[in-house]
Design an enzyme around this catalytic site. Structure first.
Site, PDB file in Angstrom:
ATOM      1  N   SER A 245      -2.578  70.570 -53.731  1.00 47.46           N
ATOM      2  CA  SER A 245      -1.122  70.442 -53.936  1.00 47.46           C
ATOM      3  C   SER A 245      -0.710  71.043 -55.272  1.00 47.46           C
ATOM      4  CB  SER A 245      -0.677  68.976 -53.836  1.00 47.46           C
ATOM      5  OG  SER A 245      -1.297  68.189 -54.824  1.00 47.46           O
TER       6      SER A 245
ATOM      7  N   HIS B 186      -8.418  58.857 -63.022  1.00 47.63           N
ATOM      8  CA  HIS B 186      -7.277  57.952 -63.235  1.00 47.63           C
ATOM      9  C   HIS B 186      -7.058  57.658 -64.727  1.00 47.63           C
ATOM     10  CE1 HIS B 186      -6.205  57.051 -59.010  1.00 47.63           C
ATOM     11  NE2 HIS B 186      -7.470  57.368 -58.810  1.00 47.63           N
ATOM     12  N   THR B 187      -7.565  58.516 -65.586  1.00 48.30           N
ATOM     13  CA  THR B 187      -7.315  58.367 -67.019  1.00 48.30           C
ATOM     14  C   THR B 187      -6.098  59.178 -67.456  1.00 48.30           C
ATOM     15  OG1 THR B 187      -8.945  60.123 -67.335  1.00 48.30           O
ATOM     16  CG2 THR B 187      -9.696  57.880 -67.745  1.00 48.30           C
TER      17      THR B 187
ATOM     18  N   GLU C  71       5.584  66.801 -58.092  1.00 48.77           N
ATOM     19  CA  GLU C  71       4.801  65.733 -57.440  1.00 48.77           C
ATOM     20  C   GLU C  71       5.396  64.352 -57.741  1.00 48.77           C
ATOM     21  OE1 GLU C  71       1.013  65.935 -56.208  1.00 48.77           O
ATOM     22  OE2 GLU C  71       0.511  67.926 -56.956  1.00 48.77           O
TER      23      GLU C  71
ATOM     24  N   ASP D  36      -4.223  67.701 -62.929  1.00 40.98           N
ATOM     25  CA  ASP D  36      -4.378  68.733 -61.899  1.00 40.98           C
ATOM     26  C   ASP D  36      -3.589  69.983 -62.246  1.00 40.98           C
ATOM     27  OD1 ASP D  36      -5.681  66.680 -60.720  1.00 40.98           O
ATOM     28  OD2 ASP D  36      -4.362  66.518 -58.964  1.00 40.98           O
TER      29      ASP D  36
HETATM   30  P1  ADP Z   1      -5.040  67.439 -52.794  1.00 44.90           P
HETATM   31  O1  ADP Z   1      -6.045  66.469 -53.313  1.00 44.90           O
HETATM   32  O2  ADP Z   1      -5.695  68.545 -52.027  1.00 44.90           O
HETATM   33  O3  ADP Z   1      -4.089  67.911 -53.828  1.00 44.90           O
HETATM   34  P2  ADP Z   1      -2.683  66.203 -51.713  1.00 44.90           P
HETATM   35  O4  ADP Z   1      -2.536  65.168 -50.647  1.00 44.90           O
HETATM   36  O5  ADP Z   1      -2.214  65.910 -53.063  1.00 44.90           O
HETATM   37  O6  ADP Z   1      -4.218  66.615 -51.706  1.00 44.90           O
HETATM   38  O7  ADP Z   1      -1.931  67.546 -51.264  1.00 44.90           O
HETATM   39  C1  ADP Z   1      -2.068  68.103 -49.970  1.00 44.90           C
HETATM   40  C2  ADP Z   1      -0.739  68.723 -49.608  1.00 44.90           C
HETATM   41  O8  ADP Z   1      -0.578  70.011 -50.278  1.00 44.90           O
HETATM   42  C3  ADP Z   1      -0.619  69.069 -48.121  1.00 44.90           C
HETATM   43  O9  ADP Z   1      -0.158  67.954 -47.382  1.00 44.90           O
HETATM   44  C4  ADP Z   1       0.414  70.197 -48.155  1.00 44.90           C
HETATM   45  O10 ADP Z   1       1.700  69.666 -48.323  1.00 44.90           O
HETATM   46  C5  ADP Z   1       0.051  70.943 -49.430  1.00 44.90           C
HETATM   47  N1  ADP Z   1      -0.881  72.049 -49.159  1.00 44.90           N
HETATM   48  C6  ADP Z   1      -2.141  72.167 -49.615  1.00 44.90           C
HETATM   49  N2  ADP Z   1      -2.728  73.302 -49.152  1.00 44.90           N
HETATM   50  C7  ADP Z   1      -1.819  73.920 -48.400  1.00 44.90           C
HETATM   51  C8  ADP Z   1      -1.813  75.138 -47.618  1.00 44.90           C
HETATM   52  N3  ADP Z   1      -2.894  75.929 -47.543  1.00 44.90           N
HETATM   53  N4  ADP Z   1      -0.679  75.458 -46.971  1.00 44.90           N
HETATM   54  C9  ADP Z   1       0.406  74.667 -47.046  1.00 44.90           C
HETATM   55  N5  ADP Z   1       0.463  73.523 -47.735  1.00 44.90           N
HETATM   56  C10 ADP Z   1      -0.625  73.138 -48.399  1.00 44.90           C
HETATM   57 MG    MG Z   2      -2.791  66.676 -54.926  1.00 41.64          MG
END
Ligand code: ADP
Ligand code: MG
Length: 346
Positions: free
Chosen positions: A109, A19-20, A141, A153
């Site tokens: 994501s 969170h930085t 995002e 990220d």
């Molecule tokens: P993370 O910490 O993994 O980034 P997030 O909640 O930010 O978690 O993102 C997860 C989202 O990314 C999922 O809800 C989906 O929308 C997308 N996503 C991640 N992996 C996949 C995948 N293999 N296929 C389709 N969508 C994906």
């Molecule tokens: Mg994410």
């Protein structure tokens, strides 16, 4: 027939600096071996059709659609951004193959959006550079999905080199490469608890940081000085968030110096102190994760901490390579919901 374009992005583990990245501070992510590959076929119409190994049925969406809280949102957002960047003119058919667990703090994501944008970049002769891709992925995002994340990220998955960590100054947008230790591994273990960043807790923390920013008249909570924050009459909750940011930023600097100097014990101490701050000051941990981190250290890790946005997901532990197998077996037998995800080292 339209061309097919393919690009890959790794998952990332943040070694320290949580969170930085939206508070003017430093982060230290490293690319994982788990990753995501996106194959993209441009379309003449405005349909965005997505299939993924993570989901049974394909999603059929339209470029004009707003985010609906559905798994295909990042893909629709990425294709909209690819149009805004002039990489595509219309929709796309996308196929995703991923080994990054979702909602676990390993940036699935960002890897998805960056991979889709990099695949779309293949469709033009001269496309944007990786930093521009990372910035565009953050816009997806922030503006499309409504997740108020920082730039860590996207920068990590767009640019990180395997086997090293990326010391990223999110205020200066400058980064350096830090070697990972040769005799230790950064082991990523899933707690078995998942979360969605869109569920609001991340945004709540962001708002609490914003309250502290207004109070001190700065965007850079990480650069405030400890005595100033401690002596201020700011409310308790935003004060705790600010204290986490500035101490966490100092810990990232200490961790980078420790890795550069080969002082692995000091690196481990910074990880442990980071976990305590995430638990007590930023209040982003969960009791099960605190227990997993405590076990990781008890069983011989030089340091361990929650990694990622919080409220679930993975821990990262720094473990001597020769001890890893035994350590992992003991940890997983003590915590049956936990599972091994990845390990990276120098
Ligand atoms: P993370 O910490 O993994 O980034 P997030 O909640 O930010 O978690 O993102 C997860 C989202 O990314 C999922 O809800 C989906 O929308 C997308 N996503 C991640 N992996 C996949 C995948 N293999 N296929 C389709 N969508 C994906
Ligand atoms: Mg994410």
């Amino acid at each position: 027939m339209s061309e097919l374009y393919t690009a890959r992005a790794p998952g990332r583990v943040n070694l320290i600096g949580e969170h930085t990245d939206y508070n003017g501070g430093m982060v230290l992510p490293a690319a994982l071996t788990v990753g995501l590959e996106a194959t993209l076929m441009p379309r003449a119409d405005t349909t965005v059709a997505v299939s993924s190994n993570g989901y049974d049925a394909p999603a059929i969406r339209n470029l004009a659609d707003d985010a609906v809280g559905d798994w295909a949102d990042p893909c629709v957002g990425a294709i909209r951004e690819a149009n805004a960047l002039g990489l595509l003119k219309g929709g796309a058919t996308i196929d995703i193959v991923s080994t990054i667990p979702e909602g676990s703090g390993l940036s699935s994501s960002a890897a998805l959006i960056v991979a889709v944008l990099k695949a779309a970049r293949e469709a033009v002769v001269e496309g944007p550079g990786d930093i521009e891709i990372a910035i565009a992925a953050r816009r997806v995002e922030n503006n499309y999905m409504g997740v108020p994340c920082g730039i860590m990220d996207q920068m990590a998955v767009a640019l990180a080199t395997p086997g090293t960590a990326m010391a990223l100054d999110t205020k200066a947008m400058a980064y350096g490469v830090v070697p990972l230790p040769a005799n230790h591994e950064m082991v990523v273990v899933h707690s078995g608890l998942t979360r969605k960043l869109t569920d609001g807790r991340y945004a709540a923390r962001k708002e609490e940081c914003d309250a502290a920013k207004r109070h001190f008249g700065t965007e850079d909570l990480c650069l405030l000085d400890l005595a100033t924050v401690e002596a201020s009459d700011l409310d308790e909750v935003p004060k705790k968030r600010a204290l986490h940011c500035l101490t966490e930023n100092a810990r990232v600097h200490a961790a980078i110096a420790a890795l550069d100097g080969g002082h692995i014990e000091r690196f481990g101490q910074a990880m442990n102190a980071s976990h305590a701050s995430m638990r007590d000051l930023f209040e982003m941990s969960l009791p099960e994760i605190d227990a997993l981190v405590a076990s990781a250290v008890e069983l011989g890790a030089v340091g361990a901490r929650l990694t990622g946005g919080g409220f679930g997901g993975c821990i990262v532990a720094c473990v001597e390579k020769d001890l890893r197998e035994e350590w992992l077996e003991a940890l997983l037998s003590r915590h049956p919901r936990a599972r091994f995800i990845d390990a990276v080292g120098g």
